[in-house]
Design an enzyme around this catalytic site. Sequence first.
Site, PDB file in Angstrom:
ATOM      1  CB  THR A   1     -14.406 -40.196  79.089  1.00 35.93           C
ATOM      2  OG1 THR A   1     -13.108 -39.592  79.289  1.00 35.93           O
ATOM      3  CG2 THR A   1     -14.789 -40.962  80.345  1.00 35.93           C
TER       4      THR A   1
ATOM      5  N   PRO B   1       4.593 -32.877  64.107  1.00 36.98           N
ATOM      6  CG  PRO B   1       5.124 -32.483  66.347  1.00 36.98           C
ATOM      7  CD  PRO B   1       4.734 -31.770  65.077  1.00 36.98           C
TER       8      PRO B   1
ATOM      9  CD  GLU C   1       1.211 -24.688  55.801  1.00 35.08           C
ATOM     10  OE1 GLU C   1       0.446 -24.976  56.748  1.00 35.08           O
ATOM     11  OE2 GLU C   1       1.730 -23.561  55.690  1.00 35.08           O
TER      12      GLU C   1
ATOM     13  CB  SER D   1      -0.197 -21.092  55.714  1.00 36.23           C
ATOM     14  OG  SER D   1       0.204 -21.728  56.917  1.00 36.23           O
TER      15      SER D   1
ATOM     16  CG  ASP E   1       0.263 -18.279  58.142  1.00 36.15           C
ATOM     17  OD1 ASP E   1      -0.175 -19.421  58.438  1.00 36.15           O
ATOM     18  OD2 ASP E   1       1.208 -18.097  57.352  1.00 36.15           O
TER      19      ASP E   1
ATOM     20  CG  HIS F   1      -1.867 -30.117  61.632  1.00 42.66           C
ATOM     21  ND1 HIS F   1      -1.093 -30.910  60.805  1.00 42.66           N
ATOM     22  CD2 HIS F   1      -2.225 -30.910  62.680  1.00 42.66           C
ATOM     23  CE1 HIS F   1      -0.990 -32.128  61.323  1.00 42.66           C
ATOM     24  NE2 HIS F   1      -1.685 -32.155  62.450  1.00 42.66           N
TER      25      HIS F   1
END
Length: 343
Positions: free
Chosen positions: A264, A182, A109, A100, A98, A90
Amino acid sequence: MRWFLLTVFLLNLLHLADIAATFIPKQQPLMGRVLPKAKAAPVLPPSAFLSTTYYLKSCPNLESIIHQKVNAWVQKDSTLAASIIRLHFHDCAVRGCDASILLNHPGSERSAEASRTLRGFTLIDDIKAEVERQCPKTVSCADILTAAARDATLLVGGPFWEVPFGRKDGKFSIAKEANNVPQGHENVTSLLKFFDKMGLTFVDLVVLSGAHTIGRCNCYSIQQRLYNFNGTGKPDPSLNINYLNSLRKQCRLSSNYVNLDVTTPKTFDVAYYTNLGKKLGLLSTDQLLYSDSRTRSLVDLMASQPEFFIGQFAVSMVKLGNTNVLTGKKQGEVRQNCNYVNY
């Protein structure tokens, strides 16, 4: 007699000089000449300035600190391994690797809807605190998160790879950008476009999706597949019927969690790919990798070649960790606290 011989010798020298001059091209004056343009030096990508020896002198114990901390936390909670890998993805998926995603302020974020199930922030803070104690103002949070993702992978049976260091921490973090990451319901075309913007290929998409061989997902993310797929009022037909019934029992509450790998869930292996061939993919983005002709053959390859998957996962993780990194002195900073920019 001597003077005569000397005179003859000198005249011969002058004659030879005249002959030589006829074979040497005359130099044109600089004025009016068109000089060839010097070739411009090739522009290197930022990742070219990363190095596995970056902290060799400034923080020689860095990798040991990170490994010990990650190991201690994962021993207490094995689910953290997958969480750290996901946190790293992410981070790199928005503005590059970076750190962020670690900035903690309104509108960052980290505060986005897409980030609400992210975990592992406290572990990164713990690592950073110890690193600052031993190597103050030296190691970036971006480098710590990247190495922690590698060690988390290793601790659950995944591959080892050398992490090149030298990333700087970004100073900007915007929630709406994080919502573009996504979420498990996109089609393969959208996923391919997203990865392409990151400089990653369809191979990286399929291989990095293999991280879902460990970890969990909250039931809220799959409710649509269980009851109202694409607004049809029916479950997703690509779900194995027995698996569907099992998921409905496990997901009576949307806040419950289910394993991404039904066979598993705690082992880093190729069962994730084998499951897709049996309609046992938890997220629709997982199952679509098997349904789509562009990625299906690669899914089959991973399922049948465990060693190839392990090796390629390391390669793709290095590529992920090098995505749009900040390396210049004026591009970023080394945060003293991963949650906030320096003052």
